[in-house]
Design an enzyme around this catalytic site. Structure first.
Site, mmCIF file in Angstrom:
data_model
loop_
_atom_site.group_PDB
_atom_site.id
_atom_site.type_symbol
_atom_site.label_atom_id
_atom_site.label_comp_id
_atom_site.label_asym_id
_atom_site.label_seq_id
_atom_site.Cartn_x
_atom_site.Cartn_y
_atom_site.Cartn_z
ATOM 1 N N ARG A 44 -6.922 -2.625 8.909
ATOM 2 C CA ARG A 44 -7.526 -3.952 8.796
ATOM 3 C C ARG A 44 -7.050 -4.870 9.917
ATOM 4 O O ARG A 44 -7.777 -5.679 10.439
ATOM 5 C CB ARG A 44 -7.186 -4.572 7.440
ATOM 6 N N THR A 92 4.156 2.316 5.898
ATOM 7 C CA THR A 92 2.769 1.869 6.042
ATOM 8 C C THR A 92 2.026 2.831 6.957
ATOM 9 O O THR A 92 2.566 3.273 7.967
ATOM 10 C CB THR A 92 2.675 0.432 6.616
ATOM 11 N N ASP A 131 5.225 -5.279 5.991
ATOM 12 C CA ASP A 131 5.835 -6.585 6.299
ATOM 13 C C ASP A 131 5.759 -7.569 5.131
ATOM 14 O O ASP A 131 6.643 -8.413 4.972
ATOM 15 C CB ASP A 131 5.282 -7.182 7.598
ATOM 16 N N ASP A 168 -0.247 1.992 8.793
ATOM 17 C CA ASP A 168 -0.782 1.235 9.941
ATOM 18 C C ASP A 168 0.072 1.312 11.208
ATOM 19 O O ASP A 168 -0.407 0.990 12.291
ATOM 20 C CB ASP A 168 -0.950 -0.251 9.569
ATOM 21 N N GLY A 205 0.838 -1.212 0.000
ATOM 22 C CA GLY A 205 0.000 0.000 0.000
ATOM 23 C C GLY A 205 0.863 1.249 0.000
ATOM 24 O O GLY A 205 1.902 1.279 0.654
ATOM 25 N N ASP A 219 2.101 -0.604 12.572
ATOM 26 C CA ASP A 219 2.186 -1.778 13.451
ATOM 27 C C ASP A 219 3.501 -2.549 13.331
ATOM 28 O O ASP A 219 3.624 -3.642 13.863
ATOM 29 C CB ASP A 219 1.000 -2.724 13.177
ATOM 30 N N ARG A 238 0.892 -4.884 -6.102
ATOM 31 C CA ARG A 238 1.004 -6.191 -5.464
ATOM 32 C C ARG A 238 1.454 -7.126 -6.585
ATOM 33 O O ARG A 238 0.820 -7.191 -7.632
ATOM 34 C CB ARG A 238 -0.335 -6.631 -4.892
HETATM 35 P P1 ADP Z 1 2.804 -4.663 2.500
HETATM 36 O O1 ADP Z 1 4.243 -4.624 2.123
HETATM 37 O O2 ADP Z 1 2.205 -3.303 2.605
HETATM 38 O O3 ADP Z 1 2.566 -5.543 3.713
HETATM 39 P P2 ADP Z 1 1.738 -6.792 0.724
HETATM 40 O O4 ADP Z 1 1.549 -7.763 1.830
HETATM 41 O O5 ADP Z 1 0.667 -6.630 -0.290
HETATM 42 O O6 ADP Z 1 1.989 -5.305 1.274
HETATM 43 O O7 ADP Z 1 3.102 -7.172 -0.018
HETATM 44 C C1 ADP Z 1 3.571 -6.413 -1.103
HETATM 45 C C2 ADP Z 1 4.274 -7.308 -2.099
HETATM 46 O O8 ADP Z 1 5.394 -7.951 -1.463
HETATM 47 C C3 ADP Z 1 3.441 -8.455 -2.646
HETATM 48 O O9 ADP Z 1 2.615 -8.066 -3.717
HETATM 49 C C4 ADP Z 1 4.514 -9.415 -3.111
HETATM 50 O O10 ADP Z 1 5.055 -9.008 -4.350
HETATM 51 C C5 ADP Z 1 5.570 -9.255 -2.018
HETATM 52 N N1 ADP Z 1 5.351 -10.276 -0.970
HETATM 53 C C6 ADP Z 1 4.478 -10.241 0.058
HETATM 54 N N2 ADP Z 1 4.496 -11.375 0.778
HETATM 55 C C7 ADP Z 1 5.407 -12.176 0.180
HETATM 56 C C8 ADP Z 1 5.876 -13.503 0.417
HETATM 57 N N3 ADP Z 1 5.405 -14.247 1.436
HETATM 58 N N4 ADP Z 1 6.825 -13.998 -0.408
HETATM 59 C C9 ADP Z 1 7.311 -13.275 -1.428
HETATM 60 N N5 ADP Z 1 6.891 -12.019 -1.723
HETATM 61 C C10 ADP Z 1 5.962 -11.463 -0.937
#
Ligand code: ADP
Length: 334
Positions: free
Chosen positions: A176, A130, A107, A132, A15, A134, A76
């Site tokens: 969330r 982020t 994360d 958030d 995000g 957190d 994403r």
């Molecule tokens: P945030 O970084 O805000 O927590 P996301 O959870 O959507 O957002 O993660 C962003 C991007 O990071 C994902 O679209 C993906 O490309 C990568 N990513 C997230 N989780 C994993 C994972 N378990 N393994 C590999 N890449 C990941």
């Protein structure tokens, strides 16, 4: 990776949050100051897999410190969840000679960075971006202060109407999985109740506190709800402000409730002074960290000092909400 870092990539992922641009600017200018080549990678990990990156100059980050969102875009990227996708990404980084990566995100993004570093030895640094807040290992994350201030300004306006009509107003803010925007904006606006995913508050508790307040002739009632709050955690489908209003109306016949969902207004806008400062500081230290060989960590600020948390810990742990905050909510809303 034993060669010295001399060509780095920077990306924003997950995000968007206000302050990401200020962090990109700091990474680019610090990198160039130290003689590195800096590549901007478009749309998070998708840009590595699709080889969509470009060399940045100090001028390419002019006039962005005050802008919300991210000039590098964010996305994403599903492919990055698979080793095949990450293999492709590594091949593109290798082709361009990029031997260090700064990942600005949450994360999920750090999990991607951790895997890339572990599987292919690419040194990665995470910058917490982020709204958030957190994340473990830092008092600040980019965008939280701006988002909380946006929520406060909006709630102040709603309170004027709540005050004039003696109605119950329920405002839903983002979060969330984390209630920090709700907590901070709720305390700062003098809300009577703050409902967060981290705290198990039942509808019965809200009802009994509302009737307590009614007895004391306290008529204005402002309830701040984080979008991920669930009145009954065993039923995760029922969550957020609309559900809280529905449950209260079912129980308290005749009660007039107004619901406002602030939504995406909280994510954008010019970053606050604090967000610009922490973005600049974290961006600078992210590059320093790569140059000093302190790899695969998240750059954070704790007690005004820089703090480096290994990515694998930053991914696993969550920031704990101070219990004094919950007492403060209870006592100050009386
Ligand atoms: P945030 O970084 O805000 O927590 P996301 O959870 O959507 O957002 O993660 C962003 C991007 O990071 C994902 O679209 C993906 O490309 C990568 N990513 C997230 N989780 C994993 C994972 N378990 N393994 C590999 N890449 C990941």
């Amino acid at each position: 990776m034993s060669t010295k870092v001399n060509k780095i990539g920077v990306l924003t992922s997950g995000g968007d949050s206000p302050g990401m641009n200020a962090a990109i600017r700091a990474v680019v200018r610090t990198g160039i100051y130290y003689g590195l080549e800096v590549f901007g990678i478009m749309r998070g990990y998708s840009g590595i897999i699709e080889d969509d990156m470009f060399q940045m100059s100090s001028r390419s980050v002019a006039n962005i410190i005050q802008r919300g969102g991210t000039i590098l875009k964010t996305a994403r990227c599903k492919e990055f969840y698979n080793e095949e996708g990450r293999k492709k990404a590594f091949a593109n980084l290798q082709k361009r000679g990029i031997n260090g990566l700064v990942v600005i995100g949450g994360d999920g993004s750090f999990t991607g960075a951790y895997k890339l570093s572990k599987e292919f030895g690419i040194p990665c640094i995470g910058i917490p971006g982020t709204i958030d807040k957190d994340l473990y290992g830092t008092d600040f994350t980019l965008g939280f202060d701006t988002a909380a201030n946006t929520a406060v300004q909006s709630i102040d306006k709603i309170r004027d109407t709540a005050d004039s009509h003696d109605r119950l107003f329920i405002v839903e803010v983002m979060g969330r999985h984390a209630g920090y925007i709700a907590l901070h904006s709720g305390i700062a606006t003098g809300a009577e109740h703050i409902l967060m995913p981290e705290v198990n508050t039942t509808i019965e508790e809200i009802i009994s506190s509302l009737s307590e307040q009614e007895k004391r002739k306290k008529l204005v009632n402002l309830v701040i709800v984080a979008e991920g709050y669930m009145p009954d955690p065993s039923n995760p489908k029922i969550k957020g402000a609309n559900e809280v209003a529905r449950l209260l109306e079912e129980r308290l016949k005749g009660l007039e409730i107004r619901v406002t969902i602030l939504g995406h207004i909280q994510r954008g806008g010019p970053p606050s002074c604090i967000d610009r400062l922490i973005a600049s500081r974290m961006g600078y230290h992210a590059v320093e960290s790569l140059l000093e060989g302190r790899y695969n960590v998240m750059v954070g600020i704790l007690n005004n000092n820089m703090h480096y948390t290994p990515l694998e810990i930053a991914i696993r742990e969550k920031q704990k909400m101070g219990e004094d905050w919950l007492d403060i909510v209870k006592i100050l809303a009386s």
